[in-house]
Write an enzyme that holds these catalytic residues in place. Sequence first.
Site, PDB file in Angstrom:
ATOM      1  CE  LYS A 197      -2.851   3.199   0.788  1.00 27.34           C
ATOM      2  NZ  LYS A 197      -4.129   3.592   0.285  1.00 27.34           N
ATOM      3  CB  CYS A 251      -3.240   9.105   0.246  1.00 29.41           C
ATOM      4  SG  CYS A 251      -4.974   9.191   0.679  1.00 29.41           S
TER       5      CYS A 251
HETATM    6  N1  SAJ Z   1      -1.330  15.430  -8.332  1.00 29.25           N
HETATM    7  C1  SAJ Z   1      -0.442  16.131  -9.149  1.00 29.25           C
HETATM    8  N2  SAJ Z   1      -0.188  15.643 -10.399  1.00 29.25           N
HETATM    9  C2  SAJ Z   1      -0.775  14.501 -10.869  1.00 29.25           C
HETATM   10  C3  SAJ Z   1      -1.652  13.786 -10.030  1.00 29.25           C
HETATM   11  C4  SAJ Z   1      -1.913  14.278  -8.756  1.00 29.25           C
HETATM   12  O1  SAJ Z   1       0.099  17.168  -8.772  1.00 29.25           O
HETATM   13  O2  SAJ Z   1      -0.499  14.155 -12.021  1.00 29.25           O
HETATM   14  C5  SAJ Z   1      -1.632  15.931  -6.979  1.00 29.25           C
HETATM   15  C6  SAJ Z   1      -3.114  16.170  -6.747  1.00 29.25           C
HETATM   16  O3  SAJ Z   1      -3.510  17.425  -7.202  1.00 29.25           O
HETATM   17  C7  SAJ Z   1      -3.213  16.041  -5.239  1.00 29.25           C
HETATM   18  C8  SAJ Z   1      -2.188  14.953  -4.932  1.00 29.25           C
HETATM   19  O4  SAJ Z   1      -1.311  14.902  -6.042  1.00 29.25           O
HETATM   20  O5  SAJ Z   1      -2.836  17.223  -4.570  1.00 29.25           O
HETATM   21  C9  SAJ Z   1      -2.774  13.576  -4.719  1.00 29.25           C
HETATM   22  O6  SAJ Z   1      -3.884  13.356  -5.570  1.00 29.25           O
HETATM   23  P1  SAJ Z   1      -4.167  11.996  -6.356  1.00 29.25           P
HETATM   24  O7  SAJ Z   1      -5.389  12.196  -7.137  1.00 29.25           O
HETATM   25  O8  SAJ Z   1      -2.950  11.558  -7.077  1.00 29.25           O
HETATM   26  O9  SAJ Z   1      -4.346  10.915  -5.215  1.00 29.25           O
HETATM   27  P2  SAJ Z   1      -5.242  10.834  -3.867  1.00 29.25           P
HETATM   28  O10 SAJ Z   1      -4.385  11.281  -2.732  1.00 29.25           O
HETATM   29  O11 SAJ Z   1      -6.569  11.473  -4.026  1.00 29.25           O
HETATM   30  O12 SAJ Z   1      -5.455   9.235  -3.771  1.00 29.25           O
HETATM   31  C10 SAJ Z   1      -4.323   8.374  -3.713  1.00 29.25           C
HETATM   32  C11 SAJ Z   1      -4.523   7.235  -4.714  1.00 29.25           C
HETATM   33  N3  SAJ Z   1      -3.268   6.485  -4.846  1.00 29.25           N
HETATM   34  C12 SAJ Z   1      -2.735   6.213  -6.056  1.00 29.25           C
HETATM   35  O13 SAJ Z   1      -3.209   6.583  -7.097  1.00 29.25           O
HETATM   36  C13 SAJ Z   1      -1.478   5.385  -6.030  1.00 29.25           C
HETATM   37  C14 SAJ Z   1      -5.670   6.344  -4.241  1.00 29.25           C
HETATM   38  O14 SAJ Z   1      -5.800   5.225  -5.095  1.00 29.25           O
HETATM   39  C15 SAJ Z   1      -5.411   5.879  -2.801  1.00 29.25           C
HETATM   40  O15 SAJ Z   1      -6.512   5.119  -2.321  1.00 29.25           O
HETATM   41  C16 SAJ Z   1      -5.302   7.108  -1.932  1.00 29.25           C
HETATM   42  O16 SAJ Z   1      -4.181   7.864  -2.400  1.00 29.25           O
HETATM   43  C17 SAJ Z   1      -5.073   6.671  -0.491  1.00 29.25           C
HETATM   44  O17 SAJ Z   1      -6.011   6.819   0.319  1.00 29.25           O
HETATM   45  O18 SAJ Z   1      -4.014   6.135  -0.169  1.00 29.25           O
END
Ligand code: SAJ
Length: 403
Positions: A197, A251
């Site tokens: 995870k 996360c």
């Molecule tokens: N972000 C970027 N660039 C990107 C993608 C995201 O800057 O290309 C930023 C987002 O704006 C945000 C942060 O990263 O601030 C995280 O957002 P996210 O959409 O990537 O992820 P979370 O935190 O909403 O959810 C993640 C997910 N993990 C993965 O994709 C590996 C989700 O599947 C998990 O369940 C969740 O973490 C968790 O609870 O662990």
Amino acid sequence: MRICVVGLGYIGLPTSLMLAANGGHVLAVDYNRALVDTLVSGRVTFEEKGLPELYERARVNIEFRSDYPEADVYIVAVATPYIKETHKIDPQYVCAAVRNVLDACPDGAVIVVESTVSPGTMDKFVRPVVAESGRKVRLAHAPERIIPGNMVYELIHNSRTIGADDPETGSLVRDIYATFCQGEIVLTDIRTAEMTKVVENTFRDINIAFANELLKICREDGMDVYEIIRIANKHPRVNILQPGPGVGGHCISVDPWFLVGDYPELTQLIGTARRINDSMPEFVIERMGDIMRENGISSLERVGLYGLTYKENVDDTRESPTLQLLEALERRGQSGLVQVYDPFVARDIAPNQHHDLDSFLGAVDMVVLLVGHDEIKQNAAKLGRIPVLDTRNVLDLPRRYTL
Ligand code: SAJ
């Protein structure tokens, strides 16, 4: 079988509703009475696509309460914060929930921890709590994987990992999740499930840090980072994520620290990625300054930050890049100046917070778009006349600047 879900937050609530909507008899527990009252009264407690509809389907099979009932299986989905100074996990909520379960459960009950934990937490913290109680229970770890904004879909379609001490417990837990999960359910041991995870979220953090570092390189020499990533991603084995104002949420900006906290000498890459992502709000401030100078805007009071949540179309502000940016302004002695607005945040959490897009736009000469909510995409025309720093690269405007 009686299933009790403990902790009705972003993970526990959708999970309990999904189990109930698929025929499970669910007892859903949270120590926050106000939250339980809201759920009992028929409303969900946060915004998420499809959640109200899921609630309606679940309603007849679910009971919300504040005390711990007797059940056969307990799914613990409480928060696991990390201690900022040490970067280690703070297991107090998980341990408290497990203690309460142990007081209420029958012998032979299964306790499944869904909360994300640092590798080794079950051995180091949860097992001693069980041992101390003298109770005979079985343990499993089934870390959640759903993405806020698409939780209901992902609960059904994502694959899952279940770590257990023995195959019987693993199979029992798998059968529970299989009532709604159509993805592959992989059985393994607890240690492997914990590590997997955290590795998943760390992978994403490193990939975003790479995109953010590329952005800085491209800014230095006037190259278009978005075009470069778009083209590079056409290679069949390249998939670079998007640069932005930082990484927030509970996360991705937290889990990699568990590894850095536990293995400081061995996490050079992971630690550096974290620091790069954490440096982005400062980078946005520098860029804001350049654009203000270029446009003759002398006061931060006339600059508006659009978006307070950690990403688009959710209402969660935990660790959000905008809040990190506001803290960075405070460190520079510039707190309380900028205007802020987010359509998903009704309560006041920052100075000069507006609650209406028009009032916000009326108060500013420049906008820094920090979250690409659908609202602003649909109302982009309203930004027409002012300079906009589009940190998410989502708008098409005449006076748009990118990071
Ligand atoms: N972000 C970027 N660039 C990107 C993608 C995201 O800057 O290309 C930023 C987002 O704006 C945000 C942060 O990263 O601030 C995280 O957002 P996210 O959409 O990537 O992820 P979370 O935190 O909403 O959810 C993640 C997910 N993990 C993965 O994709 C590996 C989700 O599947 C998990 O369940 C969740 O973490 C968790 O609870 O662990």
